[in-house]
Design a protein around this motif. Sequence first.
Motif, PDB file in Angstrom:
ATOM      1  N   UNK A   3      63.138  -9.596  59.069  1.00 22.08           N
ATOM      2  CA  UNK A   3      61.939 -10.419  59.085  1.00 22.08           C
ATOM      3  C   UNK A   3      61.630 -10.838  60.516  1.00 22.08           C
ATOM      4  N   UNK A   4      60.424 -10.561  60.957  1.00 22.92           N
ATOM      5  CA  UNK A   4      59.941 -10.985  62.266  1.00 22.92           C
ATOM      6  C   UNK A   4      59.101 -12.234  62.092  1.00 22.92           C
ATOM      7  N   UNK A   5      59.487 -13.312  62.779  1.00 19.12           N
ATOM      8  CA  UNK A   5      58.820 -14.607  62.583  1.00 19.12           C
ATOM      9  C   UNK A   5      58.548 -15.281  63.938  1.00 19.12           C
ATOM     10  N   UNK A  52      66.709 -12.635  60.320  1.00 25.73           N
ATOM     11  CA  UNK A  52      65.474 -13.302  60.717  1.00 25.73           C
ATOM     12  C   UNK A  52      65.408 -13.297  62.241  1.00 25.73           C
ATOM     13  N   UNK A  53      64.334 -12.763  62.790  1.00 23.44           N
ATOM     14  CA  UNK A  53      64.145 -12.773  64.246  1.00 23.44           C
ATOM     15  C   UNK A  53      62.991 -13.720  64.567  1.00 23.44           C
ATOM     16  N   UNK A 247      56.591  -8.560  59.549  1.00 19.76           N
ATOM     17  CA  UNK A 247      56.119  -9.770  60.205  1.00 19.76           C
ATOM     18  C   UNK A 247      55.446 -10.675  59.183  1.00 19.76           C
ATOM     19  N   UNK A 248      55.801 -11.957  59.199  1.00 25.36           N
ATOM     20  CA  UNK A 248      55.258 -12.892  58.210  1.00 25.36           C
ATOM     21  C   UNK A 248      54.304 -13.910  58.842  1.00 25.36           C
ATOM     22  N   UNK A 249      53.884 -13.666  60.079  1.00 19.49           N
ATOM     23  CA  UNK A 249      52.977 -14.574  60.753  1.00 19.49           C
ATOM     24  C   UNK A 249      51.519 -14.198  60.560  1.00 19.49           C
TER      25      UNK A 249
END
Length: 299
Positions: A3-5, A52-53, A247-249
């Motif tokens: 997950x890119x956050x 998580x990143x 990416x969750x942004x």
Amino acid sequence: MIISASRRTDIPAFYSDWIIERIRSGFALVRNPFNPRQVSKVALNPEAVDCLVFWTKDPKNMLDKLSYLKDYCYYFQFTITPYDRSVEPGLRDKEKIIETFKKLADRIGRERVIWRYDPILVSEKFNVAFHFRAFEKMVDLLQGYTDKCVISFLDYYKKISSGLGKLGLRRPEGDEIRDVVRFFAGKAKDAGIRIETCSEKGDFDEFGVNHGSCIDGNLINRLTGKSKQYSKDRYQRSACRCVESVDIGSYNTCLHRCIYCYANFSKKTIDRNFGRYDSKSPILCSHVDARDRITERKG
């Protein structure tokens, strides 16, 4: 799943309550930026998440929430540059941000706090000599608090070109780039910090500088003790060596308002989106409505 956050916004700085709510709920919803009615449901439970990143310029608001991440592998990409508020108008004083960097490294270990000095841009004010002085000072302050510094040079995007032009900001050229890499590599090595580049095509092997991966499968395997094979992220630039992530942004939601940022380029849209922020909503700075088509995101 990694997950890119988030590459799209600064979740730790502005939306730490939201990410913790999503972790508690076990999922997040993400709008497709090119087809907003297409919404992905992304699992965030520990069994589904390899790592998580977090990408941030100021994770102060995450420091009291790290306990919620105890069941996860995670690390921070933490950007600290020497620019003033003419370039990065929304940031706190850099001395205070450096103190936050140190606190974070003390709590989670320096291997999990990666310093980013990017993008490197130049002007009459921010010339190469300015970067030499700034980097040397930062290295002295961050020595012992990180193992790695990631550097990259300004990339031009149409949406940010006018803002750059007004301040006379540009990408360094050939000799300038090599001088910067040579100087940075020497100073960082003396402090026990290695330099890697991000999405740069040039080779700097002679200075001991390698191409890096910000979403780094090797680092994730070291942190987890596993040996999983990750594929290169085909949706990133050709020179990018990151492995696949989700990416969750959301774009145009970052209040730092850095003029070089490709992901947040419209003040009006940022203000409108931030006005919609609800930490309880599964979608960042948005809400689900009847027109949305929600599908489960697989790995």
